[in-house]
Design a protein around this motif. Structure first.
Motif, PDB file in Angstrom:
ATOM      1  N   PHE A  38       0.841  -1.204   0.000  1.00 12.12           N
ATOM      2  CA  PHE A  38       0.000   0.000   0.000  1.00 12.12           C
ATOM      3  C   PHE A  38       0.875   1.253   0.000  1.00 12.12           C
ATOM      4  O   PHE A  38       0.695   2.156  -0.820  1.00 12.12           O
ATOM      5  N   PHE A  39       1.847   1.311   0.922  1.00 16.73           N
ATOM      6  CA  PHE A  39       2.714   2.492   1.002  1.00 16.73           C
ATOM      7  C   PHE A  39       3.673   2.577  -0.180  1.00 16.73           C
ATOM      8  O   PHE A  39       4.023   3.674  -0.618  1.00 16.73           O
ATOM      9  N   THR A  40       4.071   1.437  -0.719  1.00 18.30           N
ATOM     10  CA  THR A  40       4.912   1.428  -1.917  1.00 18.30           C
ATOM     11  C   THR A  40       4.158   2.016  -3.103  1.00 18.30           C
ATOM     12  O   THR A  40       4.691   2.853  -3.841  1.00 18.30           O
ATOM     13  N   ALA A  41       2.912   1.586  -3.286  1.00 18.42           N
ATOM     14  CA  ALA A  41       2.097   2.106  -4.383  1.00 18.42           C
ATOM     15  C   ALA A  41       1.828   3.603  -4.193  1.00 18.42           C
ATOM     16  O   ALA A  41       1.898   4.377  -5.152  1.00 18.42           O
ATOM     17  N   MET A  42       1.539   3.998  -2.955  1.00 14.68           N
ATOM     18  CA  MET A  42       1.326   5.432  -2.687  1.00 14.68           C
ATOM     19  C   MET A  42       2.589   6.231  -2.999  1.00 14.68           C
ATOM     20  O   MET A  42       2.513   7.320  -3.573  1.00 14.68           O
ATOM     21  N   ALA A  43       3.744   5.689  -2.640  1.00 11.27           N
ATOM     22  CA  ALA A  43       5.005   6.374  -2.930  1.00 11.27           C
ATOM     23  C   ALA A  43       5.184   6.547  -4.436  1.00 11.27           C
ATOM     24  O   ALA A  43       5.557   7.635  -4.900  1.00 11.27           O
ATOM     25  N   ALA A 159      -5.979  -6.350  -3.908  1.00  4.97           N
ATOM     26  CA  ALA A 159      -7.055  -5.635  -4.612  1.00  4.97           C
ATOM     27  C   ALA A 159      -7.637  -4.538  -3.718  1.00  4.97           C
ATOM     28  O   ALA A 159      -7.880  -3.419  -4.185  1.00  4.97           O
ATOM     29  N   LEU A 160      -7.817  -4.836  -2.447  1.00  2.00           N
ATOM     30  CA  LEU A 160      -8.317  -3.810  -1.511  1.00  2.00           C
ATOM     31  C   LEU A 160      -7.319  -2.672  -1.355  1.00  2.00           C
ATOM     32  O   LEU A 160      -7.708  -1.496  -1.279  1.00  2.00           O
ATOM     33  N   LYS A 161      -6.041  -2.984  -1.315  1.00  2.00           N
ATOM     34  CA  LYS A 161      -5.005  -1.939  -1.213  1.00  2.00           C
ATOM     35  C   LYS A 161      -5.023  -1.051  -2.453  1.00  2.00           C
ATOM     36  O   LYS A 161      -4.873   0.170  -2.355  1.00  2.00           O
ATOM     37  N   ILE A 162      -5.208  -1.659  -3.623  1.00  2.00           N
ATOM     38  CA  ILE A 162      -5.258  -0.884  -4.867  1.00  2.00           C
ATOM     39  C   ILE A 162      -6.465   0.050  -4.865  1.00  2.00           C
ATOM     40  O   ILE A 162      -6.363   1.205  -5.276  1.00  2.00           O
ATOM     41  N   VAL A 163      -7.593  -0.431  -4.384  1.00  2.00           N
ATOM     42  CA  VAL A 163      -8.783   0.426  -4.270  1.00  2.00           C
ATOM     43  C   VAL A 163      -8.495   1.597  -3.334  1.00  2.00           C
ATOM     44  O   VAL A 163      -8.818   2.751  -3.639  1.00  2.00           O
ATOM     45  N   ALA A 164      -7.863   1.324  -2.193  1.00  2.00           N
ATOM     46  CA  ALA A 164      -7.554   2.391  -1.233  1.00  2.00           C
ATOM     47  C   ALA A 164      -6.589   3.411  -1.826  1.00  2.00           C
ATOM     48  O   ALA A 164      -6.777   4.623  -1.664  1.00  2.00           O
ATOM     49  N   VAL A 165      -5.557   2.941  -2.529  1.00  2.00           N
ATOM     50  CA  VAL A 165      -4.606   3.863  -3.172  1.00  2.00           C
ATOM     51  C   VAL A 165      -5.337   4.723  -4.196  1.00  2.00           C
ATOM     52  O   VAL A 165      -5.127   5.939  -4.267  1.00  2.00           O
TER      53      VAL A 165
END
Length: 186
Positions: A38-43, A159-165
């Motif tokens: 999650f934090f990697t994708a946000m970064a 998939a949930l992390k991608i939705v949150a990002v």
């Protein structure tokens, strides 16, 4: 100068957030469900390819230097953990996510960017896990079992992390652009 300082601060912030994400975990099989991706994708989305990847490289380097910031500790011996390949995969995952998102918070860019980042994470992590389990530890685990234990069980959470990002990127990308217009992709 100000933009460079802001980029370095945000890089350090995302390295720290990824470390925190390692401890927000649900144990499952050989590894745990964490918020590291999650934090990697946000970064990647917020900082762009260069600085997003740098944030993850800082995180991995600090853990290898001995800070106990990985899910099960830290230090150079962590290289022999089956899950270490996923830590290495965070670096190209952030880069690819940032390269595809191209500084956009739009779902049509963020979703494919995150999916590609997740795929590269598994492309690095699963073979590493297979090699450590079978060559170093001598477990004799077939690839199908490694794919299940190291990837398939984590896909719903990813998939949930991608939705949150995707939901967070929409307001955060423009907000970050107002603070420092050139900071994401420089």
């Amino acid at each position: 100068m100000r933009n460079h300082t802001q980029r370095m601060i945000l890089t350090a912030l995302f390295a720290g957030l990824t470390a925190i994400g390692a401890f927000l975990k649900i144990p499952l099989g050989l590894t745990s469900i964490t918020l590291q991706f999650f934090f990697t994708a946000m970064a990647g989305v917020l900082l762009g390819p260069k600085w997003g990847a740098a944030s993850q490289a800082v995180y991995v380097a600090l853990g290898l230097a001995g800070l106990p910031i990985f899910t099960m500790g830290g230090g150079p011996t962590y290289l022999l953990q089956p899950s270490f390949g996923f830590l290495l995969g965070l670096i190209p995952a952030a880069w690819l996510t940032g390269a595809i998102a191209q500084g956009s918070g739009a779902a049509k860019r963020v979703i494919p960017a995150c999916i590609a980042g997740d795929l590269i994470l598994y492309a690095v992590g699963v073979p590493y896990m297979y090699l450590i389990l079978n060559v170093y530890l001598g477990k004799g685990m077939p690839l199908s079992q490694v794919l299940w234990a190291g990837m398939a069980v984590y896909l719903p959470g990813d998939a949930l992390k991608i939705v949150a990002v995707t939901l967070l990127a929409r307001p955060l990308v423009p907000a970050l652009s107002r603070l420092s217009p050139a900071s994401r992709n420089a």
